[in-house]
Scaffold this motif. Sequence first.
Motif, PDB file in Angstrom:
ATOM      1  N   GLY A 273     -39.495  49.327  25.285  1.00 13.06           N
ATOM      2  CA  GLY A 273     -38.473  48.294  25.189  1.00 13.06           C
ATOM      3  C   GLY A 273     -37.083  48.894  25.137  1.00 13.06           C
ATOM      4  N   THR A 274     -36.096  48.045  25.330  1.00 14.47           N
ATOM      5  CA  THR A 274     -34.703  48.493  25.308  1.00 14.47           C
ATOM      6  C   THR A 274     -34.353  49.096  23.946  1.00 14.47           C
ATOM      7  OG1 THR A 274     -34.107  46.756  26.871  1.00 14.47           O
ATOM      8  CG2 THR A 274     -32.317  47.766  25.611  1.00 14.47           C
ATOM      9  N   ASN A 275     -33.730  50.266  23.977  1.00 13.07           N
ATOM     10  CA  ASN A 275     -33.245  50.929  22.763  1.00 13.07           C
ATOM     11  C   ASN A 275     -31.855  51.454  23.053  1.00 13.07           C
ATOM     12  OD1 ASN A 275     -32.706  52.561  20.539  1.00 13.07           O
ATOM     13  ND2 ASN A 275     -34.847  53.184  20.314  1.00 13.07           N
ATOM     14  N   ASN A 276     -30.854  50.789  22.476  1.00 12.48           N
ATOM     15  CA  ASN A 276     -29.469  51.157  22.768  1.00 12.48           C
ATOM     16  C   ASN A 276     -29.034  52.444  22.089  1.00 12.48           C
ATOM     17  OD1 ASN A 276     -29.098  48.867  24.363  1.00 12.48           O
ATOM     18  ND2 ASN A 276     -28.526  47.606  22.597  1.00 12.48           N
ATOM     19  N   ASN A 277     -29.793  52.901  21.092  1.00  9.78           N
ATOM     20  CA  ASN A 277     -29.432  54.109  20.366  1.00  9.78           C
ATOM     21  C   ASN A 277     -30.659  55.000  20.183  1.00  9.78           C
ATOM     22  OD1 ASN A 277     -26.513  53.424  19.411  1.00  9.78           O
ATOM     23  ND2 ASN A 277     -27.734  51.617  18.866  1.00  9.78           N
ATOM     24  N   PRO A 278     -31.241  55.480  21.281  1.00  5.79           N
ATOM     25  CA  PRO A 278     -32.455  56.290  21.155  1.00  5.79           C
ATOM     26  C   PRO A 278     -32.167  57.651  20.538  1.00  5.79           C
ATOM     27  CG  PRO A 278     -31.670  56.335  23.416  1.00  5.79           C
ATOM     28  CD  PRO A 278     -30.807  55.342  22.697  1.00  5.79           C
ATOM     29  N   VAL A 279     -33.148  58.154  19.795  1.00  2.48           N
ATOM     30  CA  VAL A 279     -33.036  59.472  19.189  1.00  2.48           C
ATOM     31  C   VAL A 279     -33.317  60.529  20.245  1.00  2.48           C
ATOM     32  CG1 VAL A 279     -33.977  61.005  17.411  1.00  2.48           C
ATOM     33  CG2 VAL A 279     -33.711  58.561  16.951  1.00  2.48           C
ATOM     34  N   LYS A 618     -36.240  44.019   7.780  1.00  2.00           N
ATOM     35  CA  LYS A 618     -34.790  43.803   7.763  1.00  2.00           C
ATOM     36  C   LYS A 618     -34.219  44.151   6.385  1.00  2.00           C
ATOM     37  CE  LYS A 618     -34.424  40.287  11.396  1.00  2.00           C
ATOM     38  NZ  LYS A 618     -34.032  38.890  11.729  1.00  2.00           N
ATOM     39  N   ALA A 619     -34.969  43.808   5.331  1.00  2.00           N
ATOM     40  CA  ALA A 619     -34.527  44.173   3.975  1.00  2.00           C
ATOM     41  C   ALA A 619     -34.523  45.686   3.810  1.00  2.00           C
ATOM     42  CB  ALA A 619     -35.439  43.515   2.947  1.00  2.00           C
ATOM     43  N   ARG A 620     -35.541  46.355   4.363  1.00  2.00           N
ATOM     44  CA  ARG A 620     -35.571  47.823   4.280  1.00  2.00           C
ATOM     45  C   ARG A 620     -34.427  48.430   5.082  1.00  2.00           C
ATOM     46  NH1 ARG A 620     -41.277  46.840   5.404  1.00  2.00           N
ATOM     47  NH2 ARG A 620     -42.447  46.913   3.431  1.00  2.00           N
ATOM     48  N   TRP A 621     -34.125  47.828   6.245  1.00  2.00           N
ATOM     49  CA  TRP A 621     -33.010  48.302   7.078  1.00  2.00           C
ATOM     50  C   TRP A 621     -31.725  48.304   6.256  1.00  2.00           C
ATOM     51  CZ3 TRP A 621     -28.265  47.018   8.962  1.00  2.00           C
ATOM     52  CH2 TRP A 621     -27.828  47.602  10.146  1.00  2.00           C
ATOM     53  N   ILE A 633     -32.979  55.306   9.449  1.00  2.71           N
ATOM     54  CA  ILE A 633     -33.173  54.332  10.521  1.00  2.71           C
ATOM     55  C   ILE A 633     -33.486  55.029  11.835  1.00  2.71           C
ATOM     56  CG2 ILE A 633     -31.991  52.587  11.919  1.00  2.71           C
ATOM     57  CD1 ILE A 633     -30.563  51.708   9.341  1.00  2.71           C
ATOM     58  N   ASP A 634     -32.758  56.100  12.141  1.00  2.00           N
ATOM     59  CA  ASP A 634     -33.017  56.849  13.375  1.00  2.00           C
ATOM     60  C   ASP A 634     -34.357  57.570  13.325  1.00  2.00           C
ATOM     61  OD1 ASP A 634     -30.668  56.024  14.518  1.00  2.00           O
ATOM     62  OD2 ASP A 634     -29.541  57.833  14.035  1.00  2.00           O
ATOM     63  N   SER A 635     -34.729  58.072  12.144  1.00  2.00           N
ATOM     64  CA  SER A 635     -36.012  58.784  12.032  1.00  2.00           C
ATOM     65  C   SER A 635     -37.191  57.845  12.280  1.00  2.00           C
ATOM     66  CB  SER A 635     -36.135  59.436  10.652  1.00  2.00           C
ATOM     67  OG  SER A 635     -36.303  58.454   9.635  1.00  2.00           O
ATOM     68  N   LEU A 636     -37.012  56.573  11.974  1.00  4.44           N
ATOM     69  CA  LEU A 636     -38.044  55.566  12.220  1.00  4.44           C
ATOM     70  C   LEU A 636     -37.972  54.986  13.630  1.00  4.44           C
ATOM     71  CD1 LEU A 636     -37.851  53.652   8.813  1.00  4.44           C
ATOM     72  CD2 LEU A 636     -39.707  55.157   9.569  1.00  4.44           C
ATOM     73  N   ASN A 637     -36.953  55.396  14.378  1.00  3.83           N
ATOM     74  CA  ASN A 637     -36.735  54.885  15.734  1.00  3.83           C
ATOM     75  C   ASN A 637     -36.433  53.392  15.732  1.00  3.83           C
ATOM     76  OD1 ASN A 637     -36.433  55.482  18.464  1.00  3.83           O
ATOM     77  ND2 ASN A 637     -38.537  54.915  18.959  1.00  3.83           N
ATOM     78  N   TRP A 638     -35.809  52.919  14.635  1.00  4.90           N
ATOM     79  CA  TRP A 638     -35.416  51.521  14.552  1.00  4.90           C
ATOM     80  C   TRP A 638     -34.097  51.307  15.288  1.00  4.90           C
ATOM     81  CZ3 TRP A 638     -36.423  49.427   8.897  1.00  4.90           C
ATOM     82  CH2 TRP A 638     -37.795  49.456   8.653  1.00  4.90           C
ATOM     83  N   SER A 639     -33.896  50.089  15.724  1.00  5.86           N
ATOM     84  CA  SER A 639     -32.660  49.730  16.410  1.00  5.86           C
ATOM     85  C   SER A 639     -31.485  49.725  15.434  1.00  5.86           C
ATOM     86  CB  SER A 639     -32.804  48.346  17.041  1.00  5.86           C
ATOM     87  OG  SER A 639     -31.576  47.914  17.576  1.00  5.86           O
ATOM     88  N   HIS A 640     -30.288  50.052  15.951  1.00  2.00           N
ATOM     89  CA  HIS A 640     -29.069  49.925  15.152  1.00  2.00           C
ATOM     90  C   HIS A 640     -28.652  48.469  15.003  1.00  2.00           C
ATOM     91  CE1 HIS A 640     -27.364  54.295  15.316  1.00  2.00           C
ATOM     92  NE2 HIS A 640     -28.671  54.275  15.105  1.00  2.00           N
ATOM     93  N   ASP A 641     -29.264  47.597  15.814  1.00  2.00           N
ATOM     94  CA  ASP A 641     -29.014  46.163  15.720  1.00  2.00           C
ATOM     95  C   ASP A 641     -30.034  45.558  14.757  1.00  2.00           C
ATOM     96  OD1 ASP A 641     -28.750  43.418  16.008  1.00  2.00           O
ATOM     97  OD2 ASP A 641     -28.548  43.480  18.190  1.00  2.00           O
TER      98      ASP A 641
END
Length: 826
Positions: A273-279, A618-621, A633-641
Amino acid sequence: MVMMRRNSKKAVFLLTSMLATGLMAQTAATEQPEEDIVKMSPFEVSTEKDTGYRASNSIAGSRTNTPIKDIALNIQVFTKDLANDLIISDQTQLERYNAALVNGNADAQSDAVIQQAYGAFLFRGFVQNWGMRDGVREYDPVDSIGIARVEIVKGPAAALYGLSYAGGIMNTITKRVDMSKNFVSLVATLSDQGTKRGTIDANFVGKVGNAKAGVRYAAAAALTQDKREHSKGKTRFNQINFQIDPTETTQINLLVENQWRQRPNGLGYYSLGTNNNPVAGTIDAKYASRVTGIGAQVPLQVLRPEIPWTWNWADGGNTRALENSMYRLSINQSIGENLNITAYAQNNQRRQPDSQGWDDGGNSQNGAGWDVGVASGWMNNASGQEVIRKYYHWRDWTDLDHSYGVTGVYKLETGPIKNTVTAGWALWDERFTSHKILDNVTNWDLPVAAGINVNPAPEPVNNATGAGYTLQSPAGNREHNRNSYYFAAWQAAAIDNRLKLNLAINHTQIENRIWPNVSSNDNYTAKVDVSKNSPMVGLMFDITKEISVFAVHSTSLFPTTDKNDELTVQMPSEVGKSNEVGVKVEILNGKISGTVSAYNIKKTGGGVRDINAENANKARWDQYRALDGWVTIDSLNWSHDRSLVRSSADGVTGNLGNIVPAELESKGYEADVVFQPLKTLQIVLSYAHNIEESVAGTTKGQTNGGHIKDQVAGLVKYTFDDGVAKGLFVGAGFQRAGESSAGYVTSSTGATVERFTPATFNLEVFSGYKFKAFGVNQRVQLNIKNLTKQAEYFGWVSTGNNATIATERYEIPTYVQFSISYGLDF
């Protein structure tokens, strides 16, 4: 964990087989007197009256055997002839041919069904997850060799069954002993893709002492396979029915049944899927320029075109399976000419291992889904090589169900009015347990390449109790669901049987307790206690002998299993209210019969997905963002959005938002017609127009995923009854489904936008020849399915612009399927 003991099951079937053998021997020595008349119980419906694709009576619409034209409900029936012509293997495959039903997320490549896709079967636009079996709740597919017919009752039916979905019920009728004759039917089927299936249906009647008795044995065994690699599966089904009539007014029936189904996990497709801030260094970073657009989802085979669509990384060790054993004892007693009473006791044991081997996230057809917090699926390993990473995983579901009931029906004529009164009680008790175990230390990496050896899978390093295993939630969850019903109904016919009144009410009590793990005895996390009266009022009037009009107000009640994605909040019970009017016709002595109706159903309770709702991730984010910026957040590969953080364990795959309480409305009109203008020609047509949407809250105006506004389906069959072609028959079936809702995404401006899967058109044809040779009735039949090579839709096409919503779907090729069957009837 409740484990089913195969030895005990074998003993049961050995015992029943011995009894059957004894009865066969008795039958062989006893001639059936020609004057013997088989009397049908009012609680069973005979398929002998079914004429081809047309059925005149139903048991699902009133709990007793009643002409469909006398019931103020929209009822349709799939007959055994129809199922045989289509070579279907279970009742879910019939759903294509009634336009009010949507069999969403069905495997387009295979007929090997373990379970109907959860949350994807729609009835008049509403999501449903189970049906009925002889009026009792049924979770599983039933092999077609054990089915007499399938009845569709449209609209709420809680007044009849206590619990029902708002859209209607699909009631599968089990075969019974045919007390009028002996017969044996054998059928073998082979497909060009490798499936092999054999069935037997054997019926014997005779005497046990002075009592009439009979036994019917129906069984099926299949090795299933399709065009995809590693797709081999198995099914096995055994059903034994006993009937003994110790007196002319008493009937005792025993049903013993076992089925087992198995197929590989992991036959689907991976995607990014789209990832605007990939690690940097991740698979997302490698393909970021090729996966663009809001909601884009690009399949692996598109990004790696050298890998064919038929390839996958499934291994023979990780399978999805279902084992079910059912025992039912029923007694029917007639008292005089007007009173009949039936009672039953049923025990059902089912176990469904959804995953039992090396499993991963991101595959569209992993039976268990992925509910653990480790990185798996398609990724780069530490060396930068693309791999499919798997962990050893176990997940199963176990149900122990008990059901009991008694029903009485009394018929009385009071002057010009004919009355039928039905009353009774039923109880459903279910104990459900789920187990989840993961070895989150040891992984198995498979190269992203076609043709590699995936078998045999390696043995896991740890054992189920050793270090490195995580017990999820912490070891599964447990539920106890108990429902009791008290019901009464009155059917009255007056004015020379032209005016019919149907009144019914059901008092239902629901108790449900949900515990967070399998060992808890208290501190349940969810509790449901509901007591409700569900009424139904129906009126019919025969304008002529051939045309009737009807109106019905009906209600539904269902103790939904819907919870929020974290499984911590139980959604309220579903309550439906419906108003429906329609016309029924039986023209030219039934040569043209059918129903046209319009309806409006309102449903509160249950759950609906709100893509903007809060979830635990979202609460963890928020916590991680405040703790260390983007590091965690980046280590989990989560979106910055934040809005794109999903509710699944990994926060990347799965659904957006969360499940919230629903308030929905469904309205539309339908037409179902059977034409038999000649005894050799049969035509079935079904059309449905449906509008379903949320009418409250933040989801107002949104519809359920998979919803289809317009559908039409049909079947035609012609049989040659004289001349050189006598015994030959030809036929075709089609379904045209309009575009279906594929959910919602949020645009760059914050607007919620619905996306759609394109319309589909499916076509199949069949032809057969019935003949007699060597004193034996024989038949050969050819079936060709998917003549249109209807594409399977998956993912969302990259747009080239991350501010643009991806609205087009990728098309996965499918194949024409050929099968040939040969049968013998003794």
